[in-house]
Design a protein around this motif. Structure first.
Motif, mmCIF file in Angstrom:
data_model
loop_
_atom_site.group_PDB
_atom_site.id
_atom_site.type_symbol
_atom_site.label_atom_id
_atom_site.label_comp_id
_atom_site.label_asym_id
_atom_site.label_seq_id
_atom_site.Cartn_x
_atom_site.Cartn_y
_atom_site.Cartn_z
ATOM 1 N N TYR A 166 -50.029 27.903 43.371
ATOM 2 C CA TYR A 166 -48.709 27.345 43.661
ATOM 3 C C TYR A 166 -48.645 26.697 45.033
ATOM 4 C CZ TYR A 166 -43.764 27.183 44.832
ATOM 5 O OH TYR A 166 -42.511 26.770 45.251
ATOM 6 N N ASP A 194 -42.930 25.355 39.153
ATOM 7 C CA ASP A 194 -43.077 26.699 38.599
ATOM 8 C C ASP A 194 -44.279 26.800 37.662
ATOM 9 O OD1 ASP A 194 -41.074 27.914 39.940
ATOM 10 O OD2 ASP A 194 -39.595 27.840 38.330
ATOM 11 N N SER A 195 -44.702 25.651 37.114
ATOM 12 C CA SER A 195 -45.875 25.663 36.238
ATOM 13 C C SER A 195 -47.123 26.107 36.987
ATOM 14 C CB SER A 195 -46.089 24.275 35.633
ATOM 15 O OG SER A 195 -46.292 23.303 36.645
ATOM 16 N N ARG A 220 -47.085 28.604 39.114
ATOM 17 C CA ARG A 220 -46.913 30.018 39.440
ATOM 18 C C ARG A 220 -47.441 30.945 38.349
ATOM 19 N NH1 ARG A 220 -43.596 31.207 43.799
ATOM 20 N NH2 ARG A 220 -42.090 29.624 44.438
ATOM 21 N N LYS A 221 -47.849 30.399 37.203
ATOM 22 C CA LYS A 221 -48.205 31.229 36.055
ATOM 23 C C LYS A 221 -49.363 32.164 36.384
ATOM 24 C CE LYS A 221 -46.806 27.699 32.719
ATOM 25 N NZ LYS A 221 -47.294 26.759 31.665
ATOM 26 N N GLU A 235 -41.190 20.800 43.153
ATOM 27 C CA GLU A 235 -40.410 22.014 42.960
ATOM 28 C C GLU A 235 -38.961 21.716 42.620
ATOM 29 O OE1 GLU A 235 -39.801 26.308 45.195
ATOM 30 O OE2 GLU A 235 -40.762 24.649 46.239
#
Length: 509
Positions: free
Chosen positions: A230, A297-298, A300-301, A317
Motif C-alpha cells: 500500500y 484500497d486495492s 491493502r489486500k 486513494e
C-alpha cells in the motif's frame, strides 16, 4: 459490388455518430460500404448483429509485450539481443506477443502498439528495433506497431538514427521516463529529444513523475518500516505526478512540440494538462482503466496480495482523483484511454514475489515489487460496460478514446474508424437483452498472467465478435484467429495538431 463479408442490422458507432439498422460491406479486408440493406451475393459471409452495437476495433497504444526486463526493479544497462527467442521461457513472467495479442483480440482490441526498449548504455537503437521485430514476427494474433523507449539520447541517435527510425522502420513515436533510475532522463536530454522530434514529426510520450521525491520518500518510509505494498502509493502522492507533468509541459512549450502525458492518475496532473490545452498547446493526455475503476484500497489486500495492484503512477486513494479522471475523459482532456498492459505473474519468484525477497516479512518491501498490471483484454469491455452502459460516457466518446483518437494520434491512418477505405477492424457486441451479466475471474481471460486486478467486477456486455481486416478472430468466447495473422503497421506522422510556431523568446530551432 460483391462483398466478402456483410454485417447486417447493426447499431454502428463512430466518434461522432450512431447509425441504427445499418449494414457494413467488406471486401479484401477493407470496409467499402456502410448503409442500410446492402446486397450480398451467394458467396458472401453474412453476420447478423441483431441490432447490437458495432464499434471500431480497439486500438491500444500502450502495451508492453516480450520485454525481458522490469524497469523499476532491475538495473540492466545493455539490451539483451534475443534473435527472436525469449531467454529462459519457462521462467518468463510477463506476456509475449502470442499470449498478449491473443488476450487483446479476446477483449475487442485489434491493434496494439508496443515498446522496443533501449537500455542505458546502448549506443544505437537500430539493433533494438530489429531484435524486437524478430520477437514479434509470426507471433501476433492482431496487427501491431512499435514505439521506441529512449534512455540514452546520444547525438548520433537523435540526429542520425531518429530519421532512420521514421523513414526506414515506420516508427513515429518515442517514450521518455522522468523516473526509474535505469531509465530516467534529465531535462537537458528531454529537450534534445524534443528538438529532434519536432523536426521529424515524432510524437513524444512522457512518463512524468518526480524521481527525486520518490527516492526520498521511499528511503524515509523504509526507515519507519512502512514498506507494505500500500505504501507504494504513499511514496508517490499526486504532487509527484503533478510536478513532473507541469515541468515537461513547460519544456514542450519552450520547444513548441506535441507531447503525450501517459497513464495520468490524478486530478492535479489532469488540471495541468487541461490548462495547457486551454492555451491551445499541443498537449495530449492518456489515462488507464485502473485509475477509473480502482482505488488505493486495492493495495491493502492481505499481507502482500496488494502487490497485484502496484503500478506507477499508483492507483489513487481519494475518489476525487477518480472523478477527475472520468471528467477528463468526458471533457476531452484525455485523448486516449490505454491499458498500459505491463504485467508480471504474482506467484513467481521473479514476478511480484520479488517484493518479498528483501525482508520485512510478511509485508515485503514495495520498492522491489515489479510495477505494472495486466489489462489489454479488459480495457475495451471495462469502458463499454462501466462507461457506456452505466451512462458515464456516450458510445461516441467510447469510440473516440479507445479507437479513433489513438489511431489519429499515432498515425495509424487506416485504423480506428468505421468508414469506406478503413481496415475492417470491428467489434460486434451482444444484443443487450440477450447478455447475461457475469463477475470476472482470471480464468476467463486469455493472457499468461495468474491474476487480474479487476477480479469480481461485473460486466454487462463483452465483445461477441472481434474482426480484423475482415476476418473473425474471436467469436462467442473463443479465439478463432491464427497466431501470425497480425501484421506490422508502418505508421505515419500524427494526424492531430502539432507545432504552432509560437515561441517564448527570440530562439528558433
Amino acid at each position: 459490388m460483391d462483398f466478402d463479408l456483410v454485417i447486417r442490422n447493426g447499431t454502428v458507432v463512430s466518434a461522432s455518430d450512431i447509425w441504427e439498422s445499418c449494414d457494413i460491406g467488406i471486401k479484401d479486408g477493407t470496409i467499402v460500404a456502410v448503409g442500410p440493406r446492402l446486397p450480398a451475393t451467394a458467396g458472401a459471409q453474412v453476420i447478423d448483429a441483431e441490432g447490437a452495437f458495432i464499434t471500431p476495433g480497439g486500438v491500444d497504444t500502450h502495451v508492453h509485450l516480450s520485454q525481458v526486463y522490469e524497469a523499476a526493479t532491475h538495473g540492466m544497462d545493455h539490451s539483451v539481443i534475443t534473435n527472436g527467442v525469449i531467454p529462459d521461457p519457462e521462467n518468463y513472467v510477463a506476456d509475449t506477443f502470442d499470449t498478449g495479442t491473443r488476450s487483446a483480440v479476446a477483449g475487442g482490441t485489434t491493434t496494439v502498439v508496443t515498446f522496443a526498449s533501449q537500455m542505458k548504455k546502448d549506443e544505437s537503437i537500430i539493433p533494438v528495433i530489429e531484435d524486437y521485430h524478430k520477437l514479434a514476427k509470426g507471433q501476433s494474433y492482431c496487427d501491431y506497431a512499435f514505439h521506441v523507449i529512449i534512455t540514452n539520447p546520444t547525438p548520433q541517435i537523435v540526429e542520425d538514427e531518429f530519421p532512420r527510425m521514421v523513414d526506414e522502420y515506420g516508427i513515429t513515436s518515442v517514450k521518455l521516463y522522468m523516473t526509474y533510475k535505469p531509465m530516467k532522463l534529465r531535462d537537458y536530454q528531454i529537450l534534445d529529444i524534443m528538438y529532434s522530434a519536432r523536426k521529424l514529426g515524432i510524437t513524444t510520450m512522457v512518463h512524468a513523475e518526480n524521481t527525486d521525491i520518490i527516492e526520498w520518500m521511499t528511503q524515509h518510509l523504509e526507515e519507519k518500516m512502512m514498506t507494505h505494498p500500500y505504501h507504494h502509493g504513499t511514496s508517490r502522492p499526486p504532487i509527484v505526478e503533478a510536478e513532473a507533468t507541469n515541468r515537461v509541459i513547460c519544456l514542450a512549450e519552450l520547444m513548441d512540440t506535441p507531447i503525450l502525458l501517459v497513464h495520468i492518475s490524478g486530478g492535479p496532473a489532469t488540471k495541468h494538462i487541461r490548462d495547457a490545452q486551454t492555451r491551445l498547446l499541443p498537449i495530449y493526455g492518456e489515462t488507464c482503466p485502473q485509475y477509473m475503476f480502482l482505488l488505493a484500497d486495492s493495495m491493502r489486500k492481505g499481507d502482500f496480495e496488494g502487490a497485484k495492484c502496484v503500478c506507477s503512477p499508483p492507483i489513487r486513494e481519494d475518489k476525487s482523483d477518480q472523478d477527475a479522471i472520468w471528467a477528463g475523459i468526458k471533457n476531452g482532456t484525455f485523448t486516449v484511454v490505454s491499458s498500459d498492459h505491463a504485467p508480471t505473474k504474482y506467484n513467481h519468484p521473479r514476478g511480484k514475489q520479488l517484493g518479498l525477497q528483501h525482508g520485512n516479512l510478511p509485508h515485503g518491501k514495495f520498492r522491489f515489487i515489479p510495477n505494472g498490471l495486466p489489462g489489454v483484454e479488459t480495457r475495451v469491455p471495462l469502458l463499454f460496460s462501466g462507461g457506456v452502459l452505466s451512462g458515464r460516457i456516450s458510445p461516441q466518446k467510447f469510440v473516440e478514446v479507445t479507437s479513433t483518437n489513438p489511431a489519429k494520434l499515432y498515425g495509424l491512418k487506416k485504423k480506428g474508424c468505421i468508414g469506406p477505405g478503413f481496415d475492417a477492424d470491428l467489434v460486434i457486441w451482444y444484443p443487450q437483452a440477450k447478455f447475461k451479466p457475469f463477475k470476472l475471474t482470471n480464468e476467463m481471460l486469455h493472457h499468461a498472467i495468474d491474476y487480474t486486478p479487476f477480479e469480481g467486477i461485473e460486466f454487462n456486455n463483452w465483445p461477441r465478435y472481434t474482426i480484423i481486416r475482415g476476418k473473425v478472430v474471436f467469436s462467442h468466447g473463443e479465439v478463432v484467429g491464427e497466431m501470425g495473422y497480425g501484421q506490422f503497421i508502418r505508421r505515419e506522422k500524427s494526424l492531430l495538431p502539432g507545432p504552432r510556431d509560437v515561441w517564448l523568446s527570440e530562439w528558433r530551432p
